[in-house]
Enzyme design. Structure first.
Site, mmCIF file in Angstrom:
data_model
loop_
_atom_site.group_PDB
_atom_site.id
_atom_site.type_symbol
_atom_site.label_atom_id
_atom_site.label_comp_id
_atom_site.label_asym_id
_atom_site.label_seq_id
_atom_site.Cartn_x
_atom_site.Cartn_y
_atom_site.Cartn_z
ATOM 1 N N LYS A 215 -2.390 -16.439 -3.975
ATOM 2 C CA LYS A 215 -3.678 -15.874 -3.528
ATOM 3 C C LYS A 215 -4.864 -16.633 -4.130
ATOM 4 O O LYS A 215 -6.007 -16.275 -3.924
ATOM 5 C CB LYS A 215 -3.755 -14.392 -3.890
ATOM 6 N N ASN B 175 -0.682 5.257 1.234
ATOM 7 C CA ASN B 175 0.189 5.143 0.051
ATOM 8 C C ASN B 175 -0.306 6.055 -1.057
ATOM 9 O O ASN B 175 -1.313 6.735 -0.911
ATOM 10 C CB ASN B 175 0.257 3.677 -0.392
ATOM 11 N N ASP C 248 -0.391 -3.104 3.972
ATOM 12 C CA ASP C 248 -0.080 -4.462 4.439
ATOM 13 C C ASP C 248 -0.135 -4.552 5.964
ATOM 14 O O ASP C 248 -0.408 -5.608 6.515
ATOM 15 C CB ASP C 248 1.300 -4.883 3.934
#
Ligand code: C5P
Length: 410
Positions: free
Chosen positions: A349, A216, A285
């Protein structure tokens, strides 16, 4: 209510002006934002508001006298001056301003001002002609030179019927000035010395075959800026960096990784020895279900389907550690619904804090030198304005340390 003044010890000096009746409201506004407030009330201040009122709203005994043996036994005047990290005088009368400009110490309030290292704010309040008076103007200019922050005065109708400059700023305006100052300035009383911090930064790369990968646009700049700022502040910094060309900041221990799985291993090891963990990396991911051992050859097919599997959520596994769990801070890069999505990540999270980062604006975030974030923690949130990543890093760290110390009760 956002706890924008959490950890702040605010000493409020109330002198003798009609605006003193608003001081009780000021105490409430400061307290509801997390500050601990103590009040010094001058002799003339007591003609306008009682110690009992201010004691009730602050939850602390009000100090009124310099040489009161019982008050000195509880918290002496020098102790009180040292206790504060912010000292506000509101209302500050022309007389108090004149005394402070001269460095006089003839009562508890002025003595504490001379004896403190706290940041000093005054909210002048007086008749408009008294405010205009050249002596008052000179005294205010002197205080300005002496690094007092001057809040107001506001213009309008006065208790005496005059109209002009001299009204005390409204409590909420005073609070806003303090909040702005707190958000902009790193806390000198909070120290990073001896605190270990692990930071992940940059992208991860997921190999497809020996020559190709999925990654990314993360530059790693924000994480590197955090590592540099933390090291400068004296922290013991481990930086777990995905592939980036950035140079290692001075004093930082760097661990280079490529894939999310490698970053996961390095993060779990570093987290065990860290008081604070900041996950700033843009972790892929998914990774390939199987990495091809040899370069994939182009075929006559119009499509290529890659089978991928989910990567571990690094920060969630750090936050889930049952032993040696560090204070855990994540980032949420979003293009829309920024705050809602960030809050959802904070809770799913199980993080202690999250930095919500709007990446829809090309002038900030990914690959830019600038960024703006909203810090969110279970009891509050605070927007930090767009600025250079290096300056933003310092502000983020200040608030991380503040919340860490609150949670760890240091
Ligand atoms: O879920 P999302 O990727 O938006 O969450 C961002 C936060 O989670 C960041 O702090 C990032 O470093 C962390 N993260 C992680 N491991 C993953 C995915 C994200 O640590 N696999």
């Amino acid at each position: 209510m956002q706890q924008t003044l959490a950890n702040k010890r605010i000493l409020l000096g109330v002198s003798g002006g009609i605006a003193a009746y608003k001081s009780a409201d000021l105490v409430r506004r400061l307290s509801e934002r997390g500050a601990e407030v103590r009040v010094i009330l001058t002799d003339s201040g007591q003609h306008f508001i009682t110690p009992l009122t201010l004691q009730a709203v602050s939850g602390n005994p009000v100090s009124t006298s310099l040489l009161d043996p019982s008050a000195e036994a509880a918290m002496g005047h020098i102790e009180l001056a040292k206790w504060a990290n912010i000292f506000i005088i509101a209302p500050a009368t022309a007389n108090v301003i004149a005394k402070l400009a001269q460095g006089m110490a003839d009562d508890l309030l002025t003595t504490c001002v001379l004896a403190t290292t706290a940041e000093l704010f005054i909210a002048p309040a007086m008749n408009q002609q008294m405010y205009k008076n050249i002596a008052t103007q000179k005294n205010i200019a002197t205080l300005n030179e002496h690094n007092f922050h001057i809040i107001g005065p506001a213009a309008g109708e006065q208790a005496c019927g005059d109209v002009g400059l001299g009204r005390m700023e409204e409590p909420l305006q005073i609070v806003a000035a303090i909040e702005q100052f707190v958000a902009a300035k790193p806390d000198s009383h909070l120290s990073w010395q001896g605190i270990s911090i692990a930071i992940t930064a940059g992208p991860t790369r997921e190999a497809i075959d020996p020559v190709r990968y999925i990654s990314n646009h993360s530059s790693g700049k924000m994480g590197f800026a955090l590592a540099a700022a933390a090291a400068q502040l004296g922290a013991d910094v481990t930086l777990i960096a995905g592939p980036t060309l950035l140079t290692t900041p001075a004093g930082v221990k760097r661990i280079d990784v490529i894939s999310a799985e490698q970053m996961h291993q390095a993060a779990l090891t570093a987290a065990q020895n860290s008081a604070i963990f900041i996950g700033c990396a843009a972790v892929a991911d998914y990774r390939m279900a199987e990495v091809a051992a040899e370069k994939l050859k182009k075929t006559s097919d119009a499509e290529l389907i890659l089978k991928m599997v989910k990567n571990p959520d690094i920060i969630a596994s750090v936050a889930a550690l049952s032993q040696h769990r560090p204070f855990t801070v994540g980032f949420a890069a979003e293009t829309h619904n920024l705050i809602d999505y960030a809050k959802a990540k904070l809770s799913s999270k199980k993080l202690d804090m999250i930095c919500a980062n709007d990446v829809s604006d090309p002038n900030q975030g990914f690959n830019s030198e600038h960024n703006a974030v909203t810090l969110i923690w279970p009891q509050g949130q605070l927007a930090l304005p767009a600025q250079a990543k290096s300056a933003l890093a310092q502000q983020i760290l200040q608030h991380v340390l503040q919340q860490f110390q609150l949670v760890a009760k240091i």
